[in-house]
Design a protein around this motif. Structure first.
Motif, mmCIF file in Angstrom:
data_model
loop_
_atom_site.group_PDB
_atom_site.id
_atom_site.type_symbol
_atom_site.label_atom_id
_atom_site.label_comp_id
_atom_site.label_asym_id
_atom_site.label_seq_id
_atom_site.Cartn_x
_atom_site.Cartn_y
_atom_site.Cartn_z
ATOM 1 N N PHE A 62 86.363 8.969 36.374
ATOM 2 C CA PHE A 62 85.804 9.345 37.951
ATOM 3 C C PHE A 62 85.390 10.745 37.817
ATOM 4 O O PHE A 62 86.130 11.566 38.042
ATOM 5 C CB PHE A 62 86.851 9.065 38.937
ATOM 6 C CG PHE A 62 87.392 7.972 39.510
ATOM 7 C CD1 PHE A 62 86.444 7.022 39.713
ATOM 8 C CD2 PHE A 62 88.618 7.577 39.288
ATOM 9 C CE1 PHE A 62 87.021 5.811 40.150
ATOM 10 C CE2 PHE A 62 89.213 6.450 39.840
ATOM 11 C CZ PHE A 62 88.142 5.358 40.076
ATOM 12 N N HIS A 63 83.932 10.919 37.286
ATOM 13 C CA HIS A 63 83.621 12.185 36.991
ATOM 14 C C HIS A 63 82.890 12.625 38.453
ATOM 15 O O HIS A 63 82.671 12.042 39.205
ATOM 16 C CB HIS A 63 82.213 12.223 35.938
ATOM 17 C CG HIS A 63 82.578 11.801 34.777
ATOM 18 N ND1 HIS A 63 83.377 12.430 33.939
ATOM 19 C CD2 HIS A 63 82.143 10.817 33.960
ATOM 20 C CE1 HIS A 63 83.512 11.946 32.689
ATOM 21 N NE2 HIS A 63 82.783 10.830 32.599
ATOM 22 N N SER A 64 83.171 14.073 38.535
ATOM 23 C CA SER A 64 82.885 14.610 39.984
ATOM 24 C C SER A 64 83.539 13.790 41.026
ATOM 25 O O SER A 64 83.178 13.627 41.900
ATOM 26 C CB SER A 64 81.337 14.528 40.072
ATOM 27 O OG SER A 64 80.569 15.381 39.378
ATOM 28 N N ALA A 65 84.872 13.842 40.718
ATOM 29 C CA ALA A 65 85.949 13.036 41.398
ATOM 30 C C ALA A 65 85.954 13.324 42.866
ATOM 31 O O ALA A 65 86.233 12.582 43.828
ATOM 32 C CB ALA A 65 87.307 12.777 40.801
ATOM 33 N N ASP A 66 85.834 14.744 43.099
ATOM 34 C CA ASP A 66 85.722 15.178 44.492
ATOM 35 C C ASP A 66 84.713 14.622 45.422
ATOM 36 O O ASP A 66 84.834 14.551 46.757
ATOM 37 C CB ASP A 66 85.711 16.645 44.626
ATOM 38 C CG ASP A 66 86.863 17.508 44.142
ATOM 39 O OD1 ASP A 66 87.780 16.854 44.114
ATOM 40 O OD2 ASP A 66 86.899 18.771 43.990
ATOM 41 N N ARG A 67 83.754 14.141 44.919
ATOM 42 C CA ARG A 67 82.632 13.741 45.590
ATOM 43 C C ARG A 67 82.209 12.136 45.186
ATOM 44 O O ARG A 67 81.155 11.344 45.753
ATOM 45 C CB ARG A 67 81.368 14.423 45.422
ATOM 46 C CG ARG A 67 80.810 14.620 44.320
ATOM 47 C CD ARG A 67 79.477 15.707 44.610
ATOM 48 N NE ARG A 67 79.039 16.011 42.836
ATOM 49 C CZ ARG A 67 78.066 14.997 42.431
ATOM 50 N NH1 ARG A 67 77.699 13.942 43.055
ATOM 51 N NH2 ARG A 67 77.739 15.504 41.245
ATOM 52 N N ASN A 68 82.983 11.432 44.269
ATOM 53 C CA ASN A 68 82.771 10.293 43.522
ATOM 54 C C ASN A 68 82.950 9.347 44.635
ATOM 55 O O ASN A 68 84.384 9.005 44.853
ATOM 56 C CB ASN A 68 83.448 10.068 42.206
ATOM 57 C CG ASN A 68 83.002 8.908 41.599
ATOM 58 O OD1 ASN A 68 82.626 7.987 42.103
ATOM 59 N ND2 ASN A 68 82.969 9.015 40.259
ATOM 60 N N PRO A 69 82.204 8.475 45.088
ATOM 61 C CA PRO A 69 82.475 7.382 46.108
ATOM 62 C C PRO A 69 83.528 6.319 45.631
ATOM 63 O O PRO A 69 84.004 5.685 46.370
ATOM 64 C CB PRO A 69 81.125 6.698 46.425
ATOM 65 C CG PRO A 69 80.420 6.937 45.327
ATOM 66 C CD PRO A 69 80.824 8.216 45.029
ATOM 67 N N TRP A 70 83.694 6.236 44.357
ATOM 68 C CA TRP A 70 84.294 5.019 43.749
ATOM 69 C C TRP A 70 85.841 5.334 43.816
ATOM 70 O O TRP A 70 86.762 4.636 43.934
ATOM 71 C CB TRP A 70 84.218 4.696 42.375
ATOM 72 C CG TRP A 70 82.788 4.169 41.963
ATOM 73 C CD1 TRP A 70 81.881 4.598 41.471
ATOM 74 C CD2 TRP A 70 82.480 2.817 42.260
ATOM 75 N NE1 TRP A 70 80.633 3.787 41.392
ATOM 76 C CE2 TRP A 70 81.168 2.625 41.895
ATOM 77 C CE3 TRP A 70 83.505 1.509 42.982
ATOM 78 C CZ2 TRP A 70 80.599 1.228 42.016
ATOM 79 C CZ3 TRP A 70 82.339 0.669 43.152
ATOM 80 C CH2 TRP A 70 81.175 0.411 42.880
ATOM 81 N N VAL A 71 86.213 6.595 44.076
ATOM 82 C CA VAL A 71 87.697 7.141 44.259
ATOM 83 C C VAL A 71 88.135 6.548 45.556
ATOM 84 O O VAL A 71 89.168 5.957 45.753
ATOM 85 C CB VAL A 71 87.719 8.717 44.529
ATOM 86 C CG1 VAL A 71 89.093 9.103 44.879
ATOM 87 C CG2 VAL A 71 87.412 9.023 43.001
#
Length: 424
Positions: A62-71
Protein backbone atom coordinates in the motif's frame (compact mmCIF):
# COMPACT_ATOMS: atom_id res chain seq x y z
CA UNK A 1 -22.13 -14.37 -23.43
CA UNK A 2 -24.62 -13.87 -20.60
CA UNK A 3 -25.45 -10.30 -21.56
CA UNK A 4 -25.47 -8.53 -24.93
CA UNK A 5 -26.36 -5.01 -23.80
CA UNK A 6 -25.45 -2.60 -20.97
CA UNK A 7 -25.43 1.10 -20.28
CA UNK A 8 -21.67 0.96 -19.65
CA UNK A 9 -19.13 -1.73 -20.44
CA UNK A 10 -15.93 -1.67 -18.39
CA UNK A 11 -13.06 -3.34 -20.20
CA UNK A 12 -10.56 -4.94 -17.82
CA UNK A 13 -11.08 -6.30 -14.31
CA UNK A 14 -7.97 -4.95 -12.58
CA UNK A 15 -7.93 -2.32 -9.84
CA UNK A 16 -9.15 0.46 -12.16
CA UNK A 17 -11.91 -1.58 -13.74
CA UNK A 18 -13.20 -2.84 -10.41
CA UNK A 19 -13.20 0.68 -8.95
CA UNK A 20 -15.04 2.02 -12.00
CA UNK A 21 -17.64 -0.75 -11.96
CA UNK A 22 -18.25 -0.32 -8.23
CA UNK A 23 -18.78 3.42 -8.71
CA UNK A 24 -21.23 2.78 -11.55
CA UNK A 25 -23.06 0.17 -9.49
CA UNK A 26 -23.41 2.61 -6.58
CA UNK A 27 -24.93 5.17 -8.98
CA UNK A 28 -27.50 2.68 -10.22
CA UNK A 29 -25.94 2.38 -13.67
CA UNK A 30 -26.34 -0.92 -15.53
CA UNK A 31 -22.67 -1.85 -16.00
CA UNK A 32 -20.92 -4.99 -17.18
CA UNK A 33 -17.27 -5.68 -16.39
CA UNK A 34 -15.54 -7.66 -19.14
CA UNK A 35 -12.37 -9.52 -18.13
CA UNK A 36 -10.15 -11.68 -20.35
CA UNK A 37 -8.79 -13.65 -17.40
CA UNK A 38 -10.72 -16.20 -15.34
CA UNK A 39 -10.20 -14.00 -12.27
CA UNK A 40 -10.37 -10.39 -11.11
CA UNK A 41 -7.38 -8.28 -10.09
CA UNK A 42 -5.28 -8.01 -13.24
CA UNK A 43 -1.71 -7.21 -12.22
CA UNK A 44 -2.77 -7.58 -8.59
CA UNK A 45 -2.73 -11.31 -7.94
CA UNK A 46 -2.56 -13.21 -4.67
CA UNK A 47 -1.94 -16.95 -4.85
CA UNK A 48 -1.81 -19.41 -1.98
CA UNK A 49 1.30 -21.55 -1.58
CA UNK A 50 1.25 -25.28 -0.88
CA UNK A 51 1.74 -24.39 2.78
CA UNK A 52 -1.38 -22.19 2.74
CA UNK A 53 0.49 -18.86 2.71
CA UNK A 54 -0.85 -15.97 0.59
CA UNK A 55 1.76 -14.64 -1.85
CA UNK A 56 1.38 -11.44 -3.88
CA UNK A 57 2.83 -12.11 -7.33
CA UNK A 58 1.84 -8.61 -8.41
CA UNK A 59 1.54 -5.47 -6.32
CA UNK A 60 2.15 -6.03 -2.61
CA UNK A 61 2.54 -2.64 -0.92
CA UNK A 62 0.00 0.00 0.00
CA UNK A 63 2.13 2.90 -1.25
CA UNK A 64 1.14 6.35 0.04
CA UNK A 65 -0.75 4.38 2.65
CA UNK A 66 -1.94 7.47 4.53
CA UNK A 67 -4.18 8.34 1.57
CA UNK A 68 -4.46 5.00 -0.22
CA UNK A 69 -8.16 4.06 -0.58
CA UNK A 70 -7.36 0.34 -0.59
CA UNK A 71 -6.34 0.56 3.08
CA UNK A 72 -9.90 1.36 4.21
CA UNK A 73 -11.27 -1.25 1.82
CA UNK A 74 -8.94 -3.90 3.27
CA UNK A 75 -9.95 -2.95 6.80
CA UNK A 76 -13.64 -3.14 5.86
CA UNK A 77 -12.98 -6.67 4.62
CA UNK A 78 -11.60 -7.58 8.04
CA UNK A 79 -7.94 -7.63 7.03
CA UNK A 80 -5.24 -6.49 9.43
CA UNK A 81 -2.90 -3.81 8.09
CA UNK A 82 0.78 -4.51 8.71
CA UNK A 83 2.48 -1.20 9.43
CA UNK A 84 5.97 -2.64 9.82
CA UNK A 85 8.53 -0.33 8.15
CA UNK A 86 9.50 -1.67 4.72
CA UNK A 87 12.82 -3.47 4.18
CA UNK A 88 14.26 -0.69 2.04
CA UNK A 89 14.36 1.52 5.15
CA UNK A 90 16.52 -1.02 7.03
CA UNK A 91 20.24 -1.82 7.06
CA UNK A 92 21.63 -4.43 4.72
CA UNK A 93 22.39 -7.92 6.01
CA UNK A 94 24.91 -9.18 3.48
CA UNK A 95 28.21 -10.48 4.69
CA UNK A 96 31.73 -9.45 3.72
CA UNK A 97 32.98 -6.11 2.45
CA UNK A 98 29.60 -5.03 1.05
CA UNK A 99 28.13 -4.96 4.56
CA UNK A 100 30.41 -2.04 5.42
CA UNK A 101 29.50 -0.01 2.33
CA UNK A 102 25.82 0.54 3.05
CA UNK A 103 26.30 4.08 4.30
CA UNK A 104 28.28 5.04 1.19
CA UNK A 105 25.63 3.60 -1.12
CA UNK A 106 22.82 5.32 0.78
CA UNK A 107 24.63 8.64 0.50
CA UNK A 108 25.10 8.17 -3.25
CA UNK A 109 21.47 7.13 -3.73
CA UNK A 110 20.12 10.07 -1.74
CA UNK A 111 22.37 12.47 -3.65
CA UNK A 112 21.03 11.10 -6.93
CA UNK A 113 17.45 11.45 -5.72
CA UNK A 114 17.99 15.03 -4.61
CA UNK A 115 19.34 15.93 -8.02
CA UNK A 116 16.45 14.16 -9.79
CA UNK A 117 13.90 15.79 -7.48
CA UNK A 118 15.30 19.21 -8.36
CA UNK A 119 14.00 18.84 -11.92
CA UNK A 120 11.76 21.81 -12.66
CA UNK A 121 8.52 21.54 -14.63
CA UNK A 122 9.68 24.16 -17.15
CA UNK A 123 12.94 22.36 -17.96
CA UNK A 124 13.41 20.31 -21.12
CA UNK A 125 12.77 16.68 -20.36
CA UNK A 126 15.64 14.21 -20.28
CA UNK A 127 16.37 10.66 -19.13
CA UNK A 128 16.70 10.32 -15.36
CA UNK A 129 20.16 8.86 -16.00
CA UNK A 130 21.30 12.46 -16.61
CA UNK A 131 21.29 12.94 -12.82
CA UNK A 132 23.81 10.20 -12.12
CA UNK A 133 27.18 11.46 -10.95
CA UNK A 134 29.69 10.55 -13.69
CA UNK A 135 32.04 7.82 -12.59
CA UNK A 136 30.29 7.14 -9.27
CA UNK A 137 30.97 3.52 -8.33
CA UNK A 138 27.39 3.08 -7.13
CA UNK A 139 25.73 4.03 -10.44
CA UNK A 140 25.08 0.41 -11.38
CA UNK A 141 23.23 -0.33 -8.15
CA UNK A 142 21.31 2.95 -8.37
CA UNK A 143 20.23 1.81 -11.84
CA UNK A 144 19.14 -1.53 -10.37
CA UNK A 145 16.99 0.28 -7.80
CA UNK A 146 15.32 2.12 -10.69
CA UNK A 147 14.29 -1.23 -12.16
CA UNK A 148 12.58 -2.11 -8.87
CA UNK A 149 10.35 0.98 -8.75
CA UNK A 150 10.08 1.94 -12.43
CA UNK A 151 10.59 -1.47 -13.97
CA UNK A 152 13.19 0.07 -16.28
CA UNK A 153 16.72 1.41 -16.27
CA UNK A 154 17.33 5.12 -15.75
CA UNK A 155 18.20 5.92 -19.36
CA UNK A 156 14.67 4.92 -20.41
CA UNK A 157 12.72 6.94 -17.84
CA UNK A 158 11.45 10.51 -18.19
CA UNK A 159 12.78 12.91 -15.56
CA UNK A 160 9.59 14.99 -15.82
CA UNK A 161 7.37 11.99 -15.23
CA UNK A 162 9.40 10.81 -12.24
CA UNK A 163 9.37 14.31 -10.73
CA UNK A 164 5.59 14.38 -10.96
CA UNK A 165 5.20 11.17 -8.99
CA UNK A 166 3.69 11.87 -5.57
CA UNK A 167 4.46 9.56 -2.66
CA UNK A 168 3.91 10.26 1.03
CA UNK A 169 6.59 7.76 2.06
CA UNK A 170 4.20 5.56 4.07
CA UNK A 171 4.18 1.93 2.93
CA UNK A 172 2.05 -0.80 4.54
CA UNK A 173 0.95 -4.31 3.63
CA UNK A 174 -1.77 -6.82 4.32
CA UNK A 175 -0.96 -10.43 5.18
CA UNK A 176 -4.02 -11.75 3.33
CA UNK A 177 -2.65 -10.26 0.11
CA UNK A 178 -3.17 -7.01 -1.78
CA UNK A 179 -4.40 -8.93 -4.80
CA UNK A 180 -6.98 -10.71 -2.66
CA UNK A 181 -8.27 -7.37 -1.31
CA UNK A 182 -8.65 -5.96 -4.82
CA UNK A 183 -10.36 -9.04 -6.24
CA UNK A 184 -12.71 -9.28 -3.26
CA UNK A 185 -13.79 -5.67 -3.80
CA UNK A 186 -15.30 -6.77 -7.12
CA UNK A 187 -16.98 -9.92 -5.83
CA UNK A 188 -20.55 -8.66 -6.26
CA UNK A 189 -20.13 -7.06 -9.68
CA UNK A 190 -21.62 -8.27 -12.95
CA UNK A 191 -18.59 -9.78 -14.68
CA UNK A 192 -18.05 -11.69 -17.90
CA UNK A 193 -14.89 -13.77 -17.41
CA UNK A 194 -12.65 -15.36 -20.07
CA UNK A 195 -13.91 -12.68 -22.41
CA UNK A 196 -11.27 -10.78 -24.39
CA UNK A 197 -12.23 -7.55 -26.10
CA UNK A 198 -11.05 -7.51 -29.71
CA UNK A 199 -12.54 -4.27 -31.00
CA UNK A 200 -14.62 -1.29 -29.89
CA UNK A 201 -16.69 -0.11 -32.85
CA UNK A 202 -17.54 3.61 -32.54
CA UNK A 203 -19.33 4.01 -35.85
CA UNK A 204 -22.90 3.57 -34.67
CA UNK A 205 -25.18 5.57 -32.40
CA UNK A 206 -24.22 3.13 -29.65
CA UNK A 207 -20.83 1.53 -29.09
CA UNK A 208 -20.37 -2.08 -30.09
CA UNK A 209 -17.84 -4.04 -28.02
CA UNK A 210 -16.73 -7.09 -29.97
CA UNK A 211 -15.32 -9.88 -27.81
CA UNK A 212 -14.22 -13.49 -28.14
CA UNK A 213 -17.62 -14.48 -26.72
CA UNK A 214 -19.86 -12.22 -28.73
CA UNK A 215 -20.78 -8.56 -29.03
CA UNK A 216 -22.10 -6.18 -26.38
CA UNK A 217 -23.85 -2.91 -27.20
CA UNK A 218 -23.37 -0.01 -24.78
CA UNK A 219 -23.92 3.72 -24.44
CA UNK A 220 -20.45 4.18 -22.96
CA UNK A 221 -17.26 2.16 -22.50
CA UNK A 222 -14.50 2.55 -19.94
CA UNK A 223 -11.19 1.08 -21.14
CA UNK A 224 -8.78 0.04 -18.38
CA UNK A 225 -6.39 -2.14 -20.37
CA UNK A 226 -2.63 -1.95 -19.67
CA UNK A 227 -0.89 0.62 -21.84
CA UNK A 228 1.14 -2.04 -23.66
CA UNK A 229 -2.02 -3.75 -24.88
CA UNK A 230 -3.50 -0.49 -26.17
CA UNK A 231 -0.23 0.33 -27.95
CA UNK A 232 0.03 -3.13 -29.52
CA UNK A 233 -3.62 -3.32 -30.70
CA UNK A 234 -3.78 -0.56 -33.27
CA UNK A 235 -7.11 -1.92 -34.51
CA UNK A 236 -8.67 -1.95 -31.04
CA UNK A 237 -10.83 1.04 -31.97
CA UNK A 238 -12.89 1.43 -35.13
CA UNK A 239 -12.36 4.04 -36.45
CA UNK A 240 -8.82 3.97 -35.16
CA UNK A 241 -7.61 6.34 -32.45
CA UNK A 242 -3.96 6.92 -33.39
CA UNK A 243 -3.58 9.52 -30.64
CA UNK A 244 -4.47 6.92 -28.02
CA UNK A 245 -2.15 4.36 -29.55
CA UNK A 246 0.70 6.88 -29.56
CA UNK A 247 0.01 7.97 -25.97
CA UNK A 248 0.02 4.37 -24.79
CA UNK A 249 3.27 3.70 -26.66
CA UNK A 250 4.89 6.58 -24.76
CA UNK A 251 3.99 4.81 -21.51
CA UNK A 252 5.40 1.29 -21.84
CA UNK A 253 5.12 -1.15 -18.97
CA UNK A 254 8.32 -1.70 -17.07
CA UNK A 255 9.03 -5.13 -15.64
CA UNK A 256 9.33 -6.29 -12.04
CA UNK A 257 9.05 -9.99 -11.21
CA UNK A 258 9.03 -11.61 -7.77
CA UNK A 259 10.44 -15.04 -6.97
CA UNK A 260 9.45 -16.54 -3.63
CA UNK A 261 11.90 -18.97 -2.04
CA UNK A 262 11.49 -21.19 1.00
CA UNK A 263 14.28 -20.67 3.53
CA UNK A 264 15.53 -23.23 6.05
CA UNK A 265 16.81 -21.94 9.39
CA UNK A 266 15.20 -18.61 8.59
CA UNK A 267 15.62 -17.39 12.19
CA UNK A 268 19.20 -16.50 11.35
CA UNK A 269 17.80 -13.39 9.66
CA UNK A 270 15.80 -10.57 11.20
CA UNK A 271 12.24 -10.16 9.99
CA UNK A 272 11.96 -7.90 6.94
CA UNK A 273 15.73 -7.62 6.50
CA UNK A 274 17.23 -7.21 3.04
CA UNK A 275 20.23 -7.65 0.78
CA UNK A 276 21.30 -6.75 -2.74
CA UNK A 277 22.95 -9.46 -4.81
CA UNK A 278 25.73 -7.25 -6.16
CA UNK A 279 27.11 -3.79 -5.52
CA UNK A 280 28.20 -2.64 -8.95
CA UNK A 281 25.63 -3.81 -11.49
CA UNK A 282 22.13 -2.97 -12.64
CA UNK A 283 21.64 -6.70 -13.29
CA UNK A 284 21.13 -7.74 -9.69
CA UNK A 285 18.20 -8.76 -7.51
CA UNK A 286 17.03 -7.45 -4.15
CA UNK A 287 16.27 -10.02 -1.45
CA UNK A 288 13.80 -9.56 1.39
CA UNK A 289 14.23 -12.06 4.21
CA UNK A 290 11.32 -13.29 6.32
CA UNK A 291 8.50 -11.12 4.92
CA UNK A 292 5.71 -11.09 7.53
CA UNK A 293 8.08 -13.23 9.61
CA UNK A 294 7.59 -16.17 7.24
CA UNK A 295 10.43 -18.65 6.57
CA UNK A 296 11.03 -17.46 3.03
CA UNK A 297 12.82 -14.95 0.82
CA UNK A 298 11.06 -12.58 -1.56
CA UNK A 299 13.48 -11.94 -4.42
CA UNK A 300 12.84 -8.94 -6.65
CA UNK A 301 14.07 -8.69 -10.26
CA UNK A 302 13.52 -5.72 -12.56
CA UNK A 303 14.16 -4.28 -15.99
CA UNK A 304 16.35 -5.97 -18.56
CA UNK A 305 17.49 -8.62 -16.08
CA UNK A 306 13.93 -9.78 -15.42
CA UNK A 307 13.15 -9.78 -19.15
CA UNK A 308 16.19 -11.91 -19.88
CA UNK A 309 15.40 -14.39 -17.12
CA UNK A 310 11.77 -14.78 -18.16
CA UNK A 311 12.95 -16.64 -21.24
CA UNK A 312 14.18 -19.42 -18.96
CA UNK A 313 11.20 -19.52 -16.61
CA UNK A 314 11.35 -20.05 -12.87
CA UNK A 315 14.47 -22.21 -13.14
CA UNK A 316 16.47 -19.30 -14.59
CA UNK A 317 15.35 -16.96 -11.81
CA UNK A 318 16.17 -19.56 -9.18
CA UNK A 319 19.64 -20.27 -10.59
CA UNK A 320 20.42 -16.55 -10.70
CA UNK A 321 19.20 -16.04 -7.14
CA UNK A 322 21.17 -18.99 -5.78
CA UNK A 323 24.33 -17.73 -7.44
CA UNK A 324 23.95 -14.32 -5.81
CA UNK A 325 22.95 -15.69 -2.41
CA UNK A 326 25.86 -18.15 -2.36
CA UNK A 327 28.23 -15.30 -3.16
CA UNK A 328 26.84 -13.40 -0.18
CA UNK A 329 26.39 -16.16 2.39
CA UNK A 330 28.55 -19.10 1.31
CA UNK A 331 28.17 -22.32 -0.66
CA UNK A 332 26.04 -24.00 1.99
CA UNK A 333 23.26 -21.49 1.43
CA UNK A 334 22.20 -23.25 -1.76
CA UNK A 335 20.87 -26.17 0.28
CA UNK A 336 18.68 -23.87 2.37
CA UNK A 337 16.47 -22.48 -0.40
CA UNK A 338 13.94 -23.88 -2.86
CA UNK A 339 11.68 -22.12 -5.40
CA UNK A 340 8.04 -21.57 -4.43
CA UNK A 341 6.30 -19.26 -6.90
CA UNK A 342 6.91 -16.77 -9.71
CA UNK A 343 4.86 -15.11 -12.43
CA UNK A 344 6.53 -13.61 -15.49
CA UNK A 345 4.55 -10.44 -16.17
CA UNK A 346 6.19 -9.59 -19.49
CA UNK A 347 5.38 -13.07 -20.79
CA UNK A 348 1.77 -12.72 -19.69
CA UNK A 349 -0.16 -11.88 -22.89
CA UNK A 350 -2.83 -10.03 -20.91
CA UNK A 351 -0.41 -7.59 -19.29
CA UNK A 352 2.91 -7.57 -21.19
CA UNK A 353 4.64 -5.99 -18.20
CA UNK A 354 4.21 -4.81 -14.62
CA UNK A 355 3.59 -1.05 -14.41
CA UNK A 356 4.08 1.99 -16.58
CA UNK A 357 6.88 4.50 -16.88
CA UNK A 358 7.07 7.39 -19.35
CA UNK A 359 9.78 7.55 -21.97
CA UNK A 360 11.77 10.81 -22.06
CA UNK A 361 9.60 13.49 -23.63
CA UNK A 362 6.41 11.46 -23.11
CA UNK A 363 5.25 12.44 -19.60
CA UNK A 364 2.21 14.25 -20.97
CA UNK A 365 1.05 11.02 -22.60
CA UNK A 366 -0.63 10.18 -19.28
CA UNK A 367 -3.20 12.96 -19.58
CA UNK A 368 -3.56 12.24 -23.31
CA UNK A 369 -4.31 8.59 -22.60
CA UNK A 370 -6.82 9.51 -19.88
CA UNK A 371 -8.79 12.01 -22.01
CA UNK A 372 -12.37 10.93 -22.97
CA UNK A 373 -13.36 10.49 -26.60
CA UNK A 374 -16.75 11.61 -27.97
CA UNK A 375 -18.16 11.84 -24.43
CA UNK A 376 -18.79 8.09 -24.46
CA UNK A 377 -15.37 6.42 -24.47
CA UNK A 378 -13.41 6.80 -21.23
CA UNK A 379 -10.02 5.60 -20.01
CA UNK A 380 -8.57 4.53 -16.67
CA UNK A 381 -5.66 2.55 -15.25
CA UNK A 382 -2.43 3.36 -13.46
CA UNK A 383 -0.87 4.62 -16.70
CA UNK A 384 -3.56 7.33 -16.84
CA UNK A 385 -2.51 8.78 -13.48
CA UNK A 386 -0.20 11.78 -13.57
CA UNK A 387 0.93 11.57 -9.95
CA UNK A 388 0.13 8.03 -8.71
CA UNK A 389 1.06 5.93 -11.72
CA UNK A 390 2.45 2.41 -11.30
CA UNK A 391 0.28 1.85 -8.22
CA UNK A 392 -3.01 0.11 -7.44
CA UNK A 393 -4.30 3.22 -5.71
CA UNK A 394 -3.49 5.28 -8.81
CA UNK A 395 -5.49 2.77 -10.83
CA UNK A 396 -8.37 3.00 -8.32
CA UNK A 397 -8.53 6.78 -8.47
CA UNK A 398 -8.54 6.87 -12.27
CA UNK A 399 -11.26 4.21 -12.33
CA UNK A 400 -13.49 6.29 -10.08
CA UNK A 401 -12.77 9.42 -12.17
CA UNK A 402 -13.64 7.63 -15.42
CA UNK A 403 -16.86 6.28 -13.91
CA UNK A 404 -17.85 9.78 -12.79
CA UNK A 405 -17.17 11.07 -16.29
CA UNK A 406 -19.33 8.32 -17.78
CA UNK A 407 -22.17 8.97 -15.30
CA UNK A 408 -22.13 12.69 -16.12
CA UNK A 409 -22.14 11.94 -19.86
CA UNK A 410 -25.09 9.56 -19.53
CA UNK A 411 -27.02 12.19 -17.59
CA UNK A 412 -26.26 14.82 -20.23
CA UNK A 413 -27.42 12.46 -22.96
CA UNK A 414 -30.57 11.66 -21.01
CA UNK A 415 -31.33 15.34 -20.44
CA UNK A 416 -30.76 16.07 -24.13
CA UNK A 417 -33.10 13.25 -25.16
CA UNK A 418 -35.77 14.52 -22.76
CA UNK A 419 -35.46 18.05 -24.12
CA UNK A 420 -35.81 16.79 -27.68
CA UNK A 421 -38.87 14.79 -26.69
CA UNK A 422 -40.53 17.80 -25.09
CA UNK A 423 -39.71 19.95 -28.10
CA UNK A 424 -41.35 17.48 -30.45
Amino acid sequence: MTKSEAEVVVVGGGAAGIAAARRLQAAGVDALLVEARPRLGGRAWTVVSAAGVPLDLGCGWFHSADRNPWVAIAEAQGCAIDRTPPPWTRPWVQAGALAFEGAAFSEALQGFRRRADSFAEDEADRPVAAFLEPGNRWNGLIDAVSTYYSGAELDLVSARDLARYDDDGVNWRVAEGYGRVIAAYGADLAVEFDCKVERIDRRGKRLRVETTRGAIVANAVIVTLPSNLIAEQQDLFLPALPGKTAAAAGLPLGLADKLFLSLANAEEFDRESRAFGAANSAATAAYQFRPFGRPMIEAYFGGALAAELEAGGIAAFFDFAVTELVRLFGAGFARRVAPLQLHGWASDPLSRGSYSYALPGKADCRSALAAPVDDRLFFAGEACSTNDYSTAHGAFLTGVAAADQAIAALRRAGAHASAEGEAS
